[in-house]
Design a protein around this motif. Structure first.
Motif, PDB file in Angstrom:
ATOM      1  N   SER A  49       0.014  10.620  -0.226  1.00 58.77           N
ATOM      2  CA  SER A  49      -0.706   9.377   0.083  1.00 58.77           C
ATOM      3  C   SER A  49      -0.536   8.970   1.550  1.00 58.77           C
ATOM      4  CB  SER A  49      -0.224   8.247  -0.832  1.00 58.77           C
ATOM      5  OG  SER A  49       1.180   8.070  -0.699  1.00 58.77           O
ATOM      6  N   GLU A  95      -1.119   4.211  -2.096  1.00 53.45           N
ATOM      7  CA  GLU A  95      -2.506   4.172  -1.643  1.00 53.45           C
ATOM      8  C   GLU A  95      -2.625   5.023  -0.370  1.00 53.45           C
ATOM      9  OE1 GLU A  95      -3.378   0.035  -1.120  1.00 53.45           O
ATOM     10  OE2 GLU A  95      -3.117  -0.446  -3.247  1.00 53.45           O
ATOM     11  N   SER A 108       0.830  -1.210   0.000  1.00 58.31           N
ATOM     12  CA  SER A 108       0.000   0.000   0.000  1.00 58.31           C
ATOM     13  C   SER A 108       0.863   1.258   0.000  1.00 58.31           C
ATOM     14  CB  SER A 108      -0.930   0.008   1.219  1.00 58.31           C
ATOM     15  OG  SER A 108      -1.919  -0.997   1.117  1.00 58.31           O
ATOM     16  N   ASP A 140      -6.567   2.793   3.187  1.00 51.86           N
ATOM     17  CA  ASP A 140      -6.285   1.460   2.650  1.00 51.86           C
ATOM     18  C   ASP A 140      -5.364   0.674   3.583  1.00 51.86           C
ATOM     19  OD1 ASP A 140      -7.607   1.719  -0.012  1.00 51.86           O
ATOM     20  OD2 ASP A 140      -6.165   3.360  -0.221  1.00 51.86           O
TER      21      ASP A 140
END
Length: 376
Positions: A211, A188, A183, A227
């Motif tokens: 992110s 993400e 991730s 996420d």
């Protein structure tokens, strides 16, 4: 000086004195390896006996005859890192049979025969090969070659996050290291919640990518629906906070200081039980304990020493005069009569932690008295 004779089916006997091994098998490689060894005092140097100069015994250099491939079964279990002046392809083939696990394999760095490139080959993160590659490249004037995604992208290496401060990830997070790392490198939405520990963990010269988002609480992070998550705290999570770890890693910074007093001869088992019960009551993790403080009369207390050794905790002790310099809430004339100090656990904890107000001033249980502080 007798050379190590490398023969099939036999693990050779070596002399390991440093944390790293430098190995060379060509004339150019030996030149660079000898130069590097002089600048790298924590390394042992090995090279083929046909390149002997005559000063190897005096320099502590180990010579060998036979295929260098047969040297690796002896080097792998004992060194933290291997610095190899050998071609990359050959190294890949030779180390393949001795690879075990990325958590235990040493870091492997390969340098080409002209000294132009230092390549991180194995255990870049956990084995420290990336750091070693940069250090070796700087000493040789070479170009470091690192392919680990988090290093290339200049983002957080999930498996090493905070390691330079002594942080560890909680075992309940082990299976999440890989998916959370994915991730992070795939940019993400990753939530970061920090409740304790060192704050200067961003190690790159570029801004943190958008992110990665910092939240003030786990509740706030959960509401944002990330996420993945990185949570840094010394406390145990409440039931309603546990979902943050569905795809999250929990880190334990070393921030808890314990002050402990005990009767002479108190067992390690009793001391550890009191520590565990106390921290459980406070909702704290044993993994976040940094140090245990006491009075110098207890510097040889076997139970205390055993508990600190078992958990890798720093053990510190103070003179009665040093303890009496601290302001304490519950001075005891009885303790002073026997030790010369008006308290042990409370002032020891305050002195080490630098905190005037402790989380737990003092708790007595059986033969043990404990105080708990948290580093700012």
């Amino acid at each position: 000086m007798n050379a190590i004779e490398l023969t099939e089916g036999t693990v050779p006997e070596i002399r390991q004195t440093g944390r790293y091994a430098i190995v060379a098998i060509t004339r150019h490689g030996v030149e660079m390896a000898r130069s590097l060894a002089k600048q790298f005092p924590d390394a042992d140097l090995y090279y083929m006996s046909k390149f002997a100069r005559g000063d190897e015994e005096q320099q502590g250099i180990q010579l060998f005859t036979g295929s260098v491939r047969l040297l690796f079964p002896a080097l792998f279990p004992v060194y933290e890192g291997l610095i190899l002046f050998i071609s990359l392809g050959a190294v890949v083939r030779m180390i393949a049979p001795v690879l075990k696990d990325k958590k235990t394999d040493p870091g492997v760095v390969v340098i080409d025969d002209k000294g132009r490139h230092a390549i991180s080959v194995l255990s870049g993160h956990l084995g420290g090969a990336n750091e070693l590659t940069r250090e070796v490249a700087a000493l040789l004037g070479a170009q470091p070659v690192i392919t680990t995604a988090s290093d290339v992208q200049k983002t957080i290496p999930v498996d090493l996050f905070g390691r330079r401060f002594g942080w560890t990830w909680d075992p309940i997070s082990e299976k999440k290291l890989t998916p959370v790392s994915a991730s992070v490198v795939n940019e993400e939405h990753v939530a970061i919640v920090q409740e304790s520990g060192e704050k200067d963990w961003w190690m790159h010269d570029t801004p943190m990518p958008p992110s990665l988002k910092i939240y003030d609480s786990i509740e706030e992070a959960l509401a944002a629906g990330p996420d993945a998550a990185l949570v840094i705290t010394h406390r145990q999570l409440r039931p309603e906070e546990i979902p943050i770890l569905d795809n999250g890693v929990l880190y334990r910074p070393k921030v808890i200081i314990l002050g402990i007093g005990c009767n002479r001869g108190t067992s390690a088992e009793e001391i550890e039980n009191v520590i565990r019960e106390t921290l459980d009551h406070l909702g704290f993790s044993m993994q976040s304990v940094k140090a245990v403080g006491t009075i110098d009369l207890k510097k040889d207390e076997e139970g205390l020493l055993a508990v600190c050794s078992k958990h890798g905790w720093e053990f510190v002790y103070y003179t009665p005069e040093e303890l009496n310099e601290m302001n304490i809430e519950e001075p005891s004339d009885t303790v002073y009569k026997f030790t010369g100090a008006y308290g042990v656990s409370e002032p020891a904890c305050k002195r080490y932690s630098g905190q005037e107000k402790l989380v737990l001033t003092k708790r007595k249980s059986g033969n043990v008295t404990i105080s708990v502080g948290v580093l700012a």
